[in-house]
Structures are given as structure tokens and as C-alpha cells.
Design a protein around this motif. Sequence first.
Motif: not given
Length: 509
Positions: A245, A251, A254-255, A326, A328, A332-333, A335
Amino acid sequence: MADAKNVLFIIIDQLRADCLSGALAAHVELPNLRAFMEDAVSFERHFSVTNPCGPSRASILTGQYAMNHRSIRNGTPLRHDTPNIATEMRKLGYLPMLFGYTDTSQDPRAFAPGDPALSTYEFPMPGFHEMTEMRLEMSYPWRSHLMAQGYAFDRYCDVYRPVSPGGTEPRLTDPALYRAEHSDTAFLTDSFLGKMRGYCGESWFAHLTYIRPHPPLVAPAPYNEMYDPVRLPLPQRMDHRTDEEAIHPFIAPALEKGSISGMVEGFGDLEASDEAVQSLRAIYLGLASEVDTHIGRVIEFLKSSGQYENTLVVITADHGEMLGDRHCWGKSTIYDAAYHTPLILHCPDNAENAGRRVTLPTESIDVTPTILDWMGATVPNSMDGRSLLPLVYGETPESWRRHTYSELDFSNPLEPSVAERALGTGPSDSSLCILREDRFTLVEFAADLPPVLFDHEGDGEMRNVATRPEYQGDLARLTRAMLRHRMRNADQTLALYSITGDGPKLRAR
């Protein structure tokens, strides 16, 4: 048969590129896809230009960046007059047959208010002829098939819940209620093979779309226990979620959106323990192997029916999956795992390039122009992608792109999304763009948020170096490159027309 010219375009939903080449490749059995790669050309740096499913398929099938087609979320309409692979194949005299789904939200201006097309984001894209309806949230033919086989369920979503064989409390790795021969993947393949036999000897275009390994993560036996969770590598991640984060304010929301509990039905309070993470990763790989089994059936049908050498076969995915990397889940991020997808093309009469691996950067918007180019069709100026045929045939065009570009809209116009609430943004500035070069990845935001810069010759995605003094020159250069990319790829649908006294004149893009 010799004069037939066919196209089989397969999209696998949410398949990571590294299942075929990369971190997970040694841990998943995909014998049919790997055999197909040895007979085709593979693109190792292929990226989706957006996600999730609806926007990514809009881009793939129209050849447009999301900034141009603007169907930027599941449920956001696509303009009804946007050229796409189906409309262009119809101009060539083909019936664009759809086995599965395109996840297209229809333009409300083209339908009466009460039309059923306006009550689902999973409607077929204009131009397609729906041969078999197979949609994640609908799938009436498949659920009817399950009922006919004697399966009982109160709600359709219960089909996606693991079921304990002994009647006890279900575990994550318990099988689906249906047997493998009755799964959604098997049903769709059976339907395709059953209906396509009658087209042997004719020219045809078919779009076959597999839902799996898209969640909910539940698999029929034996695929539910095909891989031992203990033997799989752990996700690529920092030790603590708080460290992730700290990379950027985006982030944390998103997580929160991409949580592990959203990947499986019936486990709403699931925590991301290593045991749970590895169990779901194992099921995901099992579902990928199931899809591979049935793609093998499809390729064998083409060969045994004498159609393989008359058919352009394209296999790709709409986007990737974080799969716990990560900390996740989902896509929807920012990476690479959420955007990096496989792309494999088999062109007839190209044996000299069989097994070739292309490492130049390619994008999901290139697929439709490639198919049209192979068909000898004119690629509409609306399409932003480039034909990959020169690369398929072993050539490297001058001025090939040096980067890939992706976009993500994280807004919700009806109710502010998690990210909008956390970041204080609205529908017009809740978006980001990603530019990837050989060494660097730049992420810029529409809102007044700091950029993200990853150095892949350093710590890669594990460290945001955007604020470090020694990177300011690279940051400025990449920012200019992103601006120029957007400027050069503004919508060209009508921009190259000129209305003259002799009527409209058009220049090809």
C-alpha cells in the motif's frame, strides 16, 4: 475444401501469460496449447490495452484503445456504429458465428427502452450471430443442460459453489456439483464441435470464448485436485500488505476491491492465509488445464476434418489475473500480471516460422487488424492496432512500436467506487494509463495524483522510483511519450475524411 478460408478466433478469459511462458509455466500442464505453440507463432510481450472483460473485449474486437471506443467499464455502452471484427467479416460475405460471449453493453440510443438487450452487460457485440449463448451470469442453455442431466440447484450462482462429496462443510478445493463432462467448458466445446461439422467445405468465421479460468474458482473433479497447493510457488509479493500500500495511494483501494473472498462462491469471510491463497491458485491452474483439454479437441477436429491448413487460428486471452501477486486478486490494478496475456497465431502455409517466438511489444488491439489483413480486407481507419502478419512471417516492419499502452477506469457513475471514495476522485478523473518500455513502466493518473515509475533493471514492480532524483529525466521522457501516444492515437474514424465538391475523399490511416 482447397478454396475454403476459415478463421477460428479463441479467447480464454483471464489466462495469465506466465502459464505458458514464465513463473507458473513449470507448474501447470497445458500440453495442447504448448503443442499448438510449436506449430504457430507466439507473441511473448503481448498486453491487453484495458480491463476488465467488457472493455478488454471491446478493444480486441474493435481494434480501438479504450480512450476511443469509451466502453470503459462492464455496463458502459459501446457505440452501435463502431466497426468491429464481425461487421467487417460480414462485408466479406462471412457469417460471424459466436460461441460464447463478447460482454458488450448495448448503445441505448439504438434500442427501445424496454428491450432486453439493455438489461445485461453480456449481450453480443453488433454483427455477431449467436450460435451458443454462454455467459457468466446467464448461460441458460448450459443451466438447462445441467438440469436435464439431473443436477439440482436453487439459484444459478449455486452452480459455482464447491460441494463436499461427503456432505460435510465444503472446502475450497472440493469439486463443483457437476462432473467434468458436463462443465461449462465441456458444454461449450461440445456445442462448437456439434454445430461446426456441418460447415466443413465452406468458408467460415467462428469466435469461441471460454469463461474459464475466470472466477468463481471452482472446478469439477479431477481438475479441482490436479495440482497440490503445497507444491506451487507462493505469489510474488512483499511480506506485508501495508508495504504494498505504501507504493502509491491507489494501491490500498485496489487491494480492497481485488480481495480473495471475491474469487470463490460461498466463502464471503475468506482470509488470505497462505493455505487459502495456494488452494485457489491450484484451482485456477486446474481450470486452465481443463480449457487446454478442450482446446485440444477443437484443434484435433480441425485436423481430422481437413480444415487445419485452411484456417487461421488465433488463441489469446482478454486480460490477465493477479492471482495473489502483490496481495491482489482480479485485474483492476497497475501490475503486468493483470494485462500480460498469451497470443498464439497459426497461419496456413507458414511452416518455416512454426515455433517462432516474437519478443517485440504487441497489443490486444492488433488482433482484429491482423485477421482482416489475412483476409485481404481493408482495415477501417477507426482501428488503432496494427497487423501482426509481417511478424508472423518473420519480418520486422520499420518503426514498429517501442512500448505498450494500457488504460484502466476505476469509477462507478451510479455509486462512487472504493477507489473514488479513497482518493476523492469522480467519474471524469478516476482513470490511469500505463506505458511499458523494455526497462521502464510509467503509470499516470487523470486525477492530481503522483505518478508511478518502475525500473525493471532495478527492483521492478517492487519499488516506485518516481520521486528519486536520478530518475527525473526518464520520468519526463516517458511522460512526453505517453502524451504523444495519446495525441497520435486520437479517434480517426472520420478524421481522415475530407468533404469536397466531388464528394467525400478518404485517406487510409
